[in-house]
Design a protein around this motif. Sequence first.
Motif, PDB file in Angstrom:
ATOM      1  N   GLN A  16      14.311 -67.924 -18.592  1.00  0.00           N
ATOM      2  CA  GLN A  16      13.498 -67.977 -17.388  1.00  0.00           C
ATOM      3  C   GLN A  16      14.124 -66.733 -16.402  1.00  0.00           C
ATOM      4  N   VAL A  17      14.267 -65.741 -16.925  1.00  0.00           N
ATOM      5  CA  VAL A  17      14.792 -64.527 -16.007  1.00  0.00           C
ATOM      6  C   VAL A  17      13.468 -63.834 -15.306  1.00  0.00           C
ATOM      7  N   SER A  18      13.417 -64.067 -14.120  1.00  0.00           N
ATOM      8  CA  SER A  18      12.229 -63.518 -13.319  1.00  0.00           C
ATOM      9  C   SER A  18      12.334 -61.746 -13.266  1.00  0.00           C
ATOM     10  N   ILE A  19      11.200 -61.030 -13.441  1.00  0.00           N
ATOM     11  CA  ILE A  19      11.042 -59.684 -13.470  1.00  0.00           C
ATOM     12  C   ILE A  19      11.221 -59.327 -11.946  1.00  0.00           C
ATOM     13  N   THR A  20      12.218 -58.570 -11.668  1.00  0.00           N
ATOM     14  CA  THR A  20      12.379 -57.988 -10.335  1.00  0.00           C
ATOM     15  C   THR A  20      12.687 -56.186 -10.321  1.00  0.00           C
ATOM     16  N   PRO A  21      12.365 -55.677  -9.375  1.00  0.00           N
ATOM     17  CA  PRO A  21      12.819 -54.109  -9.283  1.00  0.00           C
ATOM     18  C   PRO A  21      14.194 -54.078  -9.456  1.00  0.00           C
ATOM     19  N   GLU A  22      14.856 -54.901  -8.750  1.00  0.00           N
ATOM     20  CA  GLU A  22      16.173 -54.830  -8.919  1.00  0.00           C
ATOM     21  C   GLU A  22      17.007 -54.989 -10.097  1.00  0.00           C
ATOM     22  N   ARG A  23      16.724 -56.071 -10.718  1.00  0.00           N
ATOM     23  CA  ARG A  23      16.987 -55.995 -12.176  1.00  0.00           C
ATOM     24  C   ARG A  23      16.729 -55.168 -13.133  1.00  0.00           C
ATOM     25  N   ALA A  24      15.349 -54.676 -12.820  1.00  0.00           N
ATOM     26  CA  ALA A  24      14.958 -53.693 -13.790  1.00  0.00           C
ATOM     27  C   ALA A  24      15.581 -52.324 -13.837  1.00  0.00           C
ATOM     28  N   ASN A  25      16.545 -52.173 -12.716  1.00  0.00           N
ATOM     29  CA  ASN A  25      17.390 -50.953 -12.647  1.00  0.00           C
ATOM     30  C   ASN A  25      18.575 -50.880 -13.748  1.00  0.00           C
ATOM     31  N   ALA A  26      18.735 -52.477 -14.144  1.00  0.00           N
ATOM     32  CA  ALA A  26      20.036 -52.469 -15.158  1.00  0.00           C
ATOM     33  C   ALA A  26      19.395 -52.557 -16.416  1.00  0.00           C
ATOM     34  N   VAL A  27      18.284 -53.417 -16.664  1.00  0.00           N
ATOM     35  CA  VAL A  27      17.937 -53.650 -17.808  1.00  0.00           C
ATOM     36  C   VAL A  27      16.414 -53.376 -18.075  1.00  0.00           C
ATOM     37  N   ASP A  28      15.824 -53.335 -19.457  1.00  0.00           N
ATOM     38  CA  ASP A  28      14.445 -53.447 -19.592  1.00  0.00           C
ATOM     39  C   ASP A  28      14.079 -54.906 -19.764  1.00  0.00           C
ATOM     40  N   PHE A  29      12.747 -55.091 -19.229  1.00  0.00           N
ATOM     41  CA  PHE A  29      12.106 -56.215 -19.225  1.00  0.00           C
ATOM     42  C   PHE A  29      10.702 -56.107 -20.232  1.00  0.00           C
ATOM     43  N   SER A  30      10.489 -57.137 -21.003  1.00  0.00           N
ATOM     44  CA  SER A  30       9.135 -57.223 -21.745  1.00  0.00           C
ATOM     45  C   SER A  30       8.031 -57.322 -20.714  1.00  0.00           C
ATOM     46  N   LYS A  31       6.823 -57.090 -20.811  1.00  0.00           N
ATOM     47  CA  LYS A  31       5.891 -57.741 -20.314  1.00  0.00           C
ATOM     48  C   LYS A  31       5.981 -59.122 -20.059  1.00  0.00           C
ATOM     49  N   GLY A  32       5.416 -59.661 -19.004  1.00  0.00           N
ATOM     50  CA  GLY A  32       5.833 -60.973 -18.747  1.00  0.00           C
ATOM     51  C   GLY A  32       4.979 -61.933 -19.719  1.00  0.00           C
ATOM     52  N   TYR A  33       5.786 -62.882 -19.927  1.00  0.00           N
ATOM     53  CA  TYR A  33       5.250 -63.884 -20.985  1.00  0.00           C
ATOM     54  C   TYR A  33       5.014 -65.298 -20.487  1.00  0.00           C
ATOM     55  N   TYR A  34       5.469 -65.465 -18.927  1.00  0.00           N
ATOM     56  CA  TYR A  34       4.941 -66.543 -18.330  1.00  0.00           C
ATOM     57  C   TYR A  34       4.808 -66.217 -16.757  1.00  0.00           C
TER      58      TYR A  34
END
Length: 283
Positions: free
Chosen positions: A115-133
């Motif tokens: 349940q990790v929400s995609i945010t610009p701040e977090r995306a600076n440290a990790v890669d996210f997949s396209k949203g699944y929910y």
Amino acid sequence: MARPLMLLALAVALVGCAPADTTATTASTAPSTACTKEQLKLVTPGKLTIGTDKPAYEPWFKDDDPGNGQGFESAVAFAVAGELGFDRTEVQWSTVKFDSAFAPGEKQFDFDVNQVSITPERANAVDFSKGYYTVKQAIVAIDGSKFAGAKTLAELKDAKIGVQVGTTSFDAVKNVIKPTADPNVYNEQIDAVNALKNKQVDALVVDLPTAFYVTAAQVEKSKIVGQFSSTGGTPEEFGLVMGKGSALKPCVDKAVDALKSKGELAKIEQQWLGSAAGAPELQ
């Protein structure tokens, strides 16, 4: 979860100037073969390692056992694994604390689901997949109260609603429910929760993941009246987490897209986050 458009434009320009030879053909077919199981760069060769926290709560998981395929996120994880070519015996789970999943640094998982929400701040440290929910909003009330049995949003027009200011839930109250009376607005979510607990409001509007927590741990004898989609603004989405620069990201994105196009994600959501989980859809 315009970079691909720029790359595509460059690729088109290069192809237009290049001679039609086997090199161009090979380059154009490479992306389609890059996601075969044998070519994936994995933490453990031959195994897909998926991370999540412990305990693993319902309805995201079931019986604190991510590996049983039950619960929304366990089912999503195994569906993605299947699209990548892995069967159940080739998937292993790793315990990863929530905050650690999206902290900078090397990862001991191929992707994490929690349940990790995609945010610009977090995306600076990790890669996210396209949203699944895409996170929906939910209405919580005390079981047996006047509005606890509402079947439609229209039935909540006269409810005194509690909500936290500056949230997507606040926007949803104003733009979707549009109650007759102004909602009670709180600076902190816990204050809105306490207002429901103390019966100062008839209902509480929060995002669905929070609603599950409110009813399970914060307000006794409360229930989720229902869930609904908010409109306007940027929707909050959960994404699968990977290490920054992960070579697996294009393949995981492809898997998520395939599950969306086939309607599988919608089926999984309905099964585990719908009426069976006590969160019927309100129109």
